[in-house]
Write a protein that holds these residues in place. Structure first.
Motif, PDB file in Angstrom:
ATOM      1  N   ALA A 454      -0.754 -33.029 -12.681  1.00 44.14           N
ATOM      2  CA  ALA A 454      -2.006 -32.314 -12.946  1.00 44.14           C
ATOM      3  C   ALA A 454      -2.519 -31.635 -11.675  1.00 44.14           C
ATOM      4  N   GLN A 455      -2.424 -32.320 -10.561  1.00 41.92           N
ATOM      5  CA  GLN A 455      -2.912 -31.713  -9.304  1.00 41.92           C
ATOM      6  C   GLN A 455      -2.017 -30.545  -8.895  1.00 41.92           C
ATOM      7  N   GLU A 456      -0.726 -30.672  -9.146  1.00 43.23           N
ATOM      8  CA  GLU A 456       0.179 -29.565  -8.810  1.00 43.23           C
ATOM      9  C   GLU A 456      -0.129 -28.336  -9.677  1.00 43.23           C
ATOM     10  N   GLY A 457      -0.367 -28.582 -10.961  1.00 41.35           N
ATOM     11  CA  GLY A 457      -0.689 -27.479 -11.864  1.00 41.35           C
ATOM     12  C   GLY A 457      -1.967 -26.772 -11.429  1.00 41.35           C
ATOM     13  N   ALA A 458      -2.984 -27.562 -11.082  1.00 39.33           N
ATOM     14  CA  ALA A 458      -4.266 -26.976 -10.666  1.00 39.33           C
ATOM     15  C   ALA A 458      -4.080 -26.182  -9.367  1.00 39.33           C
ATOM     16  N   PHE A 459      -3.247 -26.693  -8.482  1.00 37.57           N
ATOM     17  CA  PHE A 459      -2.986 -25.987  -7.220  1.00 37.57           C
ATOM     18  C   PHE A 459      -2.334 -24.626  -7.503  1.00 37.57           C
ATOM     19  N   LEU A 460      -1.341 -24.632  -8.413  1.00 32.09           N
ATOM     20  CA  LEU A 460      -0.661 -23.356  -8.713  1.00 32.09           C
ATOM     21  C   LEU A 460      -1.632 -22.349  -9.325  1.00 32.09           C
ATOM     22  N   ALA A 461      -2.541 -22.831 -10.167  1.00 31.01           N
ATOM     23  CA  ALA A 461      -3.519 -21.915 -10.763  1.00 31.01           C
ATOM     24  C   ALA A 461      -4.333 -21.246  -9.655  1.00 31.01           C
ATOM     25  N   ARG A 462      -4.772 -22.041  -8.682  1.00 32.00           N
ATOM     26  CA  ARG A 462      -5.557 -21.506  -7.565  1.00 32.00           C
ATOM     27  C   ARG A 462      -4.733 -20.498  -6.784  1.00 32.00           C
ATOM     28  N   LEU A 463      -3.478 -20.869  -6.562  1.00 34.63           N
ATOM     29  CA  LEU A 463      -2.583 -19.991  -5.794  1.00 34.63           C
ATOM     30  C   LEU A 463      -2.376 -18.657  -6.524  1.00 34.63           C
ATOM     31  N   PHE A 464      -2.106 -18.734  -7.812  1.00 35.93           N
ATOM     32  CA  PHE A 464      -1.845 -17.504  -8.580  1.00 35.93           C
ATOM     33  C   PHE A 464      -3.103 -16.652  -8.697  1.00 35.93           C
ATOM     34  N   ASN A 465      -4.242 -17.307  -8.881  1.00 32.61           N
ATOM     35  CA  ASN A 465      -5.496 -16.542  -8.956  1.00 32.61           C
ATOM     36  C   ASN A 465      -5.725 -15.814  -7.639  1.00 32.61           C
ATOM     37  N   THR A 466      -5.439 -16.508  -6.548  1.00 38.66           N
ATOM     38  CA  THR A 466      -5.613 -15.901  -5.227  1.00 38.66           C
ATOM     39  C   THR A 466      -4.634 -14.750  -5.033  1.00 38.66           C
ATOM     40  N   MET A 467      -3.403 -14.972  -5.468  1.00 36.82           N
ATOM     41  CA  MET A 467      -2.392 -13.920  -5.315  1.00 36.82           C
ATOM     42  C   MET A 467      -2.806 -12.655  -6.072  1.00 36.82           C
ATOM     43  N   ALA A 468      -3.368 -12.866  -7.271  1.00 38.54           N
ATOM     44  CA  ALA A 468      -3.793 -11.708  -8.064  1.00 38.54           C
ATOM     45  C   ALA A 468      -4.922 -10.971  -7.352  1.00 38.54           C
ATOM     46  N   LYS A 469      -5.874 -11.736  -6.786  1.00 37.94           N
ATOM     47  CA  LYS A 469      -6.999 -11.113  -6.069  1.00 37.94           C
ATOM     48  C   LYS A 469      -6.465 -10.360  -4.856  1.00 37.94           C
ATOM     49  N   THR A 470      -5.530 -10.985  -4.157  1.00 31.79           N
ATOM     50  CA  THR A 470      -4.951 -10.372  -2.963  1.00 31.79           C
ATOM     51  C   THR A 470      -4.277  -9.055  -3.325  1.00 31.79           C
ATOM     52  N   ASP A 471      -3.503  -9.084  -4.413  1.00 31.44           N
ATOM     53  CA  ASP A 471      -2.823  -7.852  -4.856  1.00 31.44           C
ATOM     54  C   ASP A 471      -3.843  -6.755  -5.130  1.00 31.44           C
ATOM     55  N   ALA A 472      -4.940  -7.149  -5.805  1.00 27.24           N
ATOM     56  CA  ALA A 472      -5.962  -6.153  -6.153  1.00 27.24           C
ATOM     57  C   ALA A 472      -6.578  -5.565  -4.880  1.00 27.24           C
ATOM     58  N   ILE A 473      -6.860  -6.421  -3.894  1.00 33.87           N
ATOM     59  CA  ILE A 473      -7.478  -5.926  -2.648  1.00 33.87           C
ATOM     60  C   ILE A 473      -6.485  -5.021  -1.904  1.00 33.87           C
ATOM     61  N   GLU A 474      -5.230  -5.435  -1.919  1.00 35.87           N
ATOM     62  CA  GLU A 474      -4.222  -4.609  -1.223  1.00 35.87           C
ATOM     63  C   GLU A 474      -4.083  -3.230  -1.880  1.00 35.87           C
ATOM     64  N   ASP A 475      -4.151  -3.211  -3.197  1.00 36.94           N
ATOM     65  CA  ASP A 475      -4.109  -1.913  -3.903  1.00 36.94           C
ATOM     66  C   ASP A 475      -5.302  -1.058  -3.496  1.00 36.94           C
ATOM     67  N   ASP A 476      -6.472  -1.696  -3.424  1.00 38.67           N
ATOM     68  CA  ASP A 476      -7.690  -0.985  -3.011  1.00 38.67           C
ATOM     69  C   ASP A 476      -7.518  -0.411  -1.612  1.00 38.67           C
ATOM     70  N   LEU A 477      -6.951  -1.239  -0.739  1.00 37.85           N
ATOM     71  CA  LEU A 477      -6.763  -0.815   0.660  1.00 37.85           C
ATOM     72  C   LEU A 477      -5.843   0.404   0.743  1.00 37.85           C
ATOM     73  N   LYS A 478      -4.792   0.356  -0.064  1.00 37.15           N
ATOM     74  CA  LYS A 478      -3.845   1.483  -0.071  1.00 37.15           C
ATOM     75  C   LYS A 478      -4.567   2.762  -0.505  1.00 37.15           C
ATOM     76  N   ALA A 479      -5.330   2.625  -1.593  1.00 42.08           N
ATOM     77  CA  ALA A 479      -6.055   3.789  -2.111  1.00 42.08           C
ATOM     78  C   ALA A 479      -7.055   4.312  -1.078  1.00 42.08           C
TER      79      ALA A 479
END
Ligand code: FAD
Ligand code: NAD
Length: 587
Positions: A454-479
């Protein structure tokens, strides 16, 4: 008369302080003995105490501010006030709890509209609907990805209460949560395929899945492409290649296993009392053997003995003499992951409950009617014996699933791994970039438990949510960079400020530390309304066992149940078993 007394003994008149009731009482009694009859006639003060208190209570009930008087009456009044507050708190709590449960039920039954995620977003495929996968799904922002879940089981199973289902203390549906309920409450839609992943092609990034259910459509096989893959398929039962285990024993991992055990227990009993059965056969049929003294074996043995003590012996008295539970363990003691005093406590408690523990006994062969076991005697010599059984439950831990074995064989970095997919501190499968593993199929140096998964699953959710946010910010930066290069001089400063702000956000978002497991403790039910608990407390550990620990075990697992629906059903099952006893019919 009462009011008179009240007036005469008021603090102002007697010089008493409201903050000192004991002193007041002392003064009252000394007053009673020393006062001259001129002030107050003696007989009035020697009123029976209860009458005196009653009179005071009446006076206060109708009288002015309570602080104005200080006397023996202060004590009953406080108690009365305390009870009144207790009553208020109780009924407010009941109303609040009923409101909360009502809201939860309403929420469960009325999911909001979902939207389709952008098909251009990455696809995450999640294999499994167990502890690891569901904990990930619960916390994952599904609007950031196209999420596909593949599992042969369309529900989440709360395994800690599975041993209770084998004897009917809890009904199996009470600890199942439909995966559809879980997915339907996500913001964006999630696809679910009830199928078993048969192969993962790591190079091509494809999962091959097969619908193995009873009803087959035109299409039974599917290829599911992924950008990111999470393997949470758990483990299967270890048999160590011992002959006859698969054919003759029951496991205890899935709902079907618990149902099968429940049926077989009753079948053994009804067969044992069949007309003219020989004594040896009766003994064999009523001998319930559990192999494996880990928590699964211990909890099941405890539940089975409870079933016998509390119900079976009452409804089928003929079996009283011969019904017998034996726990067989290869190591010198049961529950090796618990502290020494809890192991001793469990073993002595089993003795009291008349459960036989055969430690240092390794099962080597299983036939239809007996097991062959090799035991080590105190002098170190080995003895092989045949132990007849009616029911055999095999609980010797975990083994790799074929799909995991196959994946490991494709990845050179996994060549030396024997127990599962080796992962790094971010749960990325070693030797891959886009595959993560959680739970019992992953090897991250933690025990294969629900807590870890359960803790591993919750960690991955946090990681993936962060990765998605990071991708969005990086796209913004490129633009923004492109915009800046084309912008006029006066606009540039403003864009630069925006870029700086995004970069700051990016630095903050990217800071996800590695996975760190926090051990909350270990709990196990050992029968006779007793449990053992090794609970982490600050940097230490508290070991406890007994009936209070059993209550703690119950409340801990109740609070951990997946949903309010599960919690309510489990509570009702416990009450049902307490009031009516367990059901002894064989379905
Ligand atoms: P699981 O929860 O086993 O889930 C695996 C999922 O993968 C399932 O949905 C399964 O259907 C699916 N799957 C299987 N094969 C495939 C495939 N080929 N393709 C796709 N999907 C697949 N741990 C504790 O911490 N506390 C306890 O009290 C406790 N009690 C337990 C009691 C029992 C009886 C048992 C058996 C285990 C208990 N455990 C307990 C251990 C705990 O249940 C496991 O550690 C936990 O379930 C592991 O989670 P997981 O997500 O890795 O796997
Ligand atoms: P386990 O691995 O904990 O224990 C299996 C036991 O079987 C071992 O002690 C082993 O020595 C014994 N064994 C193996 N082969 C044998 C043989 N041939 N003959 C006799 N004995 C043999 O297995 P489990 O109890 O199924 O638990 C699996 C995992 O699930 C563990 O990590 C456990 O912690 C977790 N779990 C936790 C709880 C809980 O916390 N209450 C409950 C159930 C399971």
């Amino acid at each position: 008369m009462a009011s008179k007394l009240g007036l005469r003994l008021a603090p102002a008149a007697c010089g008493l302080s409201t903050g000192a009731p004991i002193a007041s009482r002392r003064t009252l009694s000394s007053l009673a003995s020393s006062r001259s009859s001129a002030l107050l006639p003696r007989p009035r003060l020697t009123l029976p105490r209860s009458k005196l208190q009653q009179s005071f209570r009446r006076t206060y009930a109708d009288g002015p501010a309570p602080e104005a008087t200080l006397s023996p009456a202060a004590k009953p009044k406080k108690r009365f006030r305390f009870l009144r507050w207790m009553w208020r708190i109780t009924y407010l709590s009941v109303i609040a709890s009923a409101g909360y449960v009502g809201y939860q039920i309403w929420y469960l039954r009325n999911p909001a509209e979902q939207f389709e995620p952008d098909p251009k977003k990455k696809t995450i495929v999640i294999l499994g609907t167990g502890w690891g996968a569901v904990s990930l799904l619960k916390k994952l922002d599904t609007e950031n990805y196209n999420v596909v879940v593949v599992s042969p089981r369309n529900f989440f199973l709360f395994t800690p209460l599975l041993p209770s289902c084998t004897v009917g203390t809890i009904e199996h549906r009470s600890i199942m949560e439909p995966i559809r309920n879980i997915l339907r409450h996500k913001k964006a839609t999630v696809k679910f395929f009830e199928a078993e992943a048969t192969k993962i092609d790591y190079e091509k990034k494809i999962v091959y899945a097969k619908d193995d259910s009873e009803i087959k459509g035109d299409k039974m096989d599917a290829e599911i492409p992924f950008d990111m893959l999470v393997v949470g398929v758990g483990a299967e039962n270890a048999t160590f290649g011992i002959p006859g285990v698969r054919e003759h024993s029951c496991f205890l991992k899935e709902v079907g296993d618990a149902q099968q055990i429940r049926k077989k227990v009753m079948d053994c009993i009804e067969t044992a009392v069949f007309k003219d059965q020989t004594d040896d056969e009766v003994k064999r049929l009523l001998h319930m053997v559990v192999v494996g003294g880990g928590p699964t074996g211990v909890e099941f043995a405890g539940e089975l003995q409870d079933f016998f003590q509390e119900d079976l012996r009452k409804w089928v008295p003929q079996i009283q003499e011969n019904f017998h539970v034996t726990l067989v363990e290869a190591l010198p003691n049961v529950l090796p992951m618990f502290s020494k005093q809890l192991i001793d406590y469990t073993e002595s408690s089993f003795k009291e409950e008349h459960i036989d523990i055969r430690t240092k006994t390794m099962v080597k062969n299983v036939t239809e009617k007996y097991i062959e076991a090799e035991s080590t005697l105190p002098d170190g010599t080995k003895k092989t014996e045949r132990i007849p059984y009616g029911l055999l439950v095999w609980a010797t831990g975990n083994a790799l699933r074929p799909v995991v074995k196959d994946l490991m064989s494709q990845i050179p970095a996994q060549k030396n791994s024997r127990r599962g997919l080796e992962v790094n501190e971010y749960l990325v499968v070693n030797g891959t970039e886009n595959i993560w593993a959680v739970g019992d199929c992953a090897i991250a140096n933690y025990a294969p438990t629900a807590q870890v998964a359960a803790q591993e699953g919750a960690f991955l959710a946090r990681l993936f949510n962060t990765m998605a946010k990071t991708d969005a910010i990086e796209d913004d930066l490129k633009a923004l960079s492109e915009k800046q290069s084309k912008a006029k001089a006066d606009e540039r400063n403003q864009i630069l400020a925006e870029i700086n702000e995004r970069q700051k956000q990016l630095r903050r978002t990217k800071q996800v530390g590695p996975f760190q497991y926090s051990h909350q403790g270990s709990l196990a039910y050992i029968g006779a309304e007793k449990a053992v608990a090794d609970v982490s407390w600050f940097s230490g550990n508290i070991a406890s066992g007994g009936t209070m620990t059993y209550l703690f075990w119950k409340s801990a697992y109740l609070s951990m149940c997946f949903s309010t629906r599960n919690r309510v059903l489990v509570c009702l099952d416990w009450m049902k078993a307490k009031f009516f006893g367990r059901d002894v019919s064989r379905e």
